[in-house]
Design an enzyme around this catalytic site. Structure first.
Site, short mmCIF file in Angstrom:
data_model
loop_
_atom_site.label_atom_id
_atom_site.label_comp_id
_atom_site.label_asym_id
_atom_site.label_seq_id
_atom_site.Cartn_x
_atom_site.Cartn_y
_atom_site.Cartn_z
N LYS A 183 96.22 -36.96 -72.29
CA LYS A 183 97.57 -36.54 -71.90
C LYS A 183 98.61 -37.25 -72.76
CE LYS A 183 96.82 -35.82 -66.92
NZ LYS A 183 97.20 -34.40 -66.87
N ARG A 240 88.56 -30.35 -60.84
CA ARG A 240 87.67 -29.26 -60.39
C ARG A 240 86.20 -29.62 -60.62
NH1 ARG A 240 90.69 -25.12 -64.30
NH2 ARG A 240 92.33 -26.59 -63.78
#
Ligand code: BES
Ligand code: ZN
Ligand code: ZN
Length: 499
Positions: free
Chosen positions: A272, A346
């Site tokens: 990120k 996820r």
């Protein structure tokens, strides 16, 4: 910080009160208070009229001097609260009392709830005060704590009922504050093992059963989502299970909450940007909500089985971190292509969902700070909800009861095309467009058969950047704890008929 210990419930008439601050809340179309002193009653009524006529735009505060039995009087109205009404406006008005008390360094506050509608307001008042007094100040050299005595004046005939209501509300608000502590804690401290320790403590304190799978057990049982994501960290992953079994079960329904517990999300090799990356210490807010909702549920003792499952891992950049392009097989046998290591939530949730099936859940609600796209779509104040229509509606209703908003988002089957590949069963990313829905569709592949499932994306609501409603400080909100408790305590009928 306020807890139930700061509260006392009395039935003193107004004329006999002895306090630093007496508070009258005008609950617009309802009446919470009763005043047996004519002069004070007139003053309060005149003030409320002025608020109604918009001649008074804020709270009314007056001082009677140090020798008076009531030193200050505060009249506030839920009509002054913009955008919120009902109990939510009461919570906000109550939390604002905390600032007044701080400003004048008061020791005792008395709130009048002895009117016909005082009982229903009492729980919300306690909640607003406890949530509003929250501070994360443990790292400050000079701590400024908020501690004062709260007297709730109630109708003598309703004292027991109100007391029970206030106790339940206080218990829930205190556990929300504990969840906020967990989420605010930096990732160097709040590691997956620290989360497991917190779960063990919750179990010890409340009688829940706690099971923790460490990295060796995860390897043995091939929980590959947690192992793939957690592989790049020196703080190994954990799968944490808290089980609540009621003394008397009235239904076969068994609800499991599954929380994303990424203790820090660097993004992994798909790293990120630096700006605001620190917020990713809160990427375990779903897990925090599950653990502390379980703590409250254990104490409120509903008549349904409830299990809390937390998948905890740290998503780091390291020689052992997973690479984009990796393929692993999830617990249900489907292979997953890791297109983007930043779509890690996820991956670990596949293990949590599978475990919920193994535990025998009939209903599953997962909760996760899953996508930035959800924040783009719904902003900071509304969470996304996907999955079974009726379960989603039940969650939306529960959220409405407690002041947590969810918006039903679709799971369009045709978008599954975006997660398809020739060399693995499912891709973990399908690009930016509709990313909250794609995350939901990805998870749908891993929902155990014959279970009713809903997925909540709390990426926006879990962490606030400035004061919001009764959250007087920036940081973790504990979002979803109160919804989950309400789902279990006030919507048991939904599960009974569905099972
Ligand atoms: N933890 C983030 C989502 C997030 C973003 C939470 C902002 C709170 C605030 C999640 O793991 C993530 O990085 N998601 C990616 C998914 C993408 C790579 C498919 C995202 O939303 O950009
Ligand atoms: Zn991520
Ligand atoms: Zn994440």
């Amino acid at each position: 910080m306020l807890t139930m210990q700061n509260f006392e419930i009395s039935s003193q008439p107004f004329s006999q009160l002895k306090t630093d601050l007496a508070v009258v809340i005008d609950f617009v179309d309802h009446k919470c208070y009763q005043i047996d002193d004519n002069e004070a009653d007139h003053l309060v009524n005149r003030t409320i009229e002025k608020v109604k006529d918009k001649k008074l735009k804020g709270d009314f505060f007056t001082s009677y001097g140090d020798t008076a039995n009531i030193k200050h009087l505060l009249v506030t109205s839920t009509g002054l609260i913009k955008y919120h009404d009902g109990l939510e406006a009461i919570r906000i008005a109550a939390s604002a009392i905390v600032s007044t008390v701080k400003r004048f360094s008061l020791e005792k506050v008395t709130i009048l709830l002895n009117g016909p509608d005082g009982e229903q307001a009492a729980g919300a008042v306690a909640e607003g005060l406890i949530l509003g007094s929250y501070l994360f100040n443990k790292y400050l050299k000079e701590k400024e704590d908020v501690a004062f005595q709260v007297e709730l004046v109630v109708n003598p005939y309703e004292k027991e009922k109100v007391e029970a209501r206030v106790k339940a509300a206080a218990l829930i608000a205190e556990t929300v504050n504990e969840a906020r502590d967990m989420v605010n804690e930096p990732s160097g401290i709040m590691t997956p093992e620290a989360m497991a320790q917190a779960a063990r403590k919750i179990a010890r304190d409340t009688g829940l059963k706690c099971t923790v799978l460490d990295e060796k057990q995860l390897q043995k049982h091939e929980y590959n989502g947690l192992l793939s994501v957690g592989g790049g960290s020196s703080n190994p992953p954990r799968l944490i299970i808290l089980q609540y079994t009621p003394k008397k079960t009235e239904t076969d329904a068994h609800l499991a909450f599954v929380g994303k517990g990424v203790t820090f999300d660097t993004g992994g090799i798909s790293i990120k940007p630096a700006k605001d990356m620190w917020y990713m210490k809160g990427d375990m807010a779903g897990a925090g909500a599950v653990l502390y909702a379980m703590k409250a549920i254990a104490q409120l003792a509903p008549s349904m089985r409830v299990t809390g499952i937390v998948a905890a891992a740290e998503n780091c950049v390291d020689a052992n971190a997973q690479n984009p392009g990796n393929i692993f097989v999830a617990k249900n046998g489907k292979s997953i292509h890791v297109d983007n290591t930043d779509a890690e939530g996820r991956l670990i949730l596949t293990d949590g969902l599978f475990r919920a099936g193994e535990e025998g859940a009939t209903h599953i609600i997962d909760v996760a700070t899953l996508t930035g796209g959800c924040v783009v779509a719904l902003g900071k104040e509304i969470a996304g909800a996907m999955g079974d229509d009726n379960l989603v509606q039940t969650i939306i209703n529960a959220g409405q009861n407690v002041g947590e908003k969810y918006w039903h988002l679709p799971l369009p089957a045709e978008y599954n095309e975006l997660l398809k590949l020739s060399f693995a069963d499912v891709n973990n990313s399908g690009g930016r467009w509709g990313s909250p829905l794609l995350a939901g569709l990805f998870l749908q592949n891993f929902v155990p058969e014959n279970t009713t499932w809903a997925h909540l994306d709390i990426a926006g609501t879990a962490f606030n950047q400035s004061k919001w409603k009764y959250y007087q400080t920036d940081g973790a909100t504990g979002f979803a704890v109160r919804t989950f408790v309400d789902v279990v305590v006030n919507h048991t009928d939904f599960f009974k008929t569905a099972a």
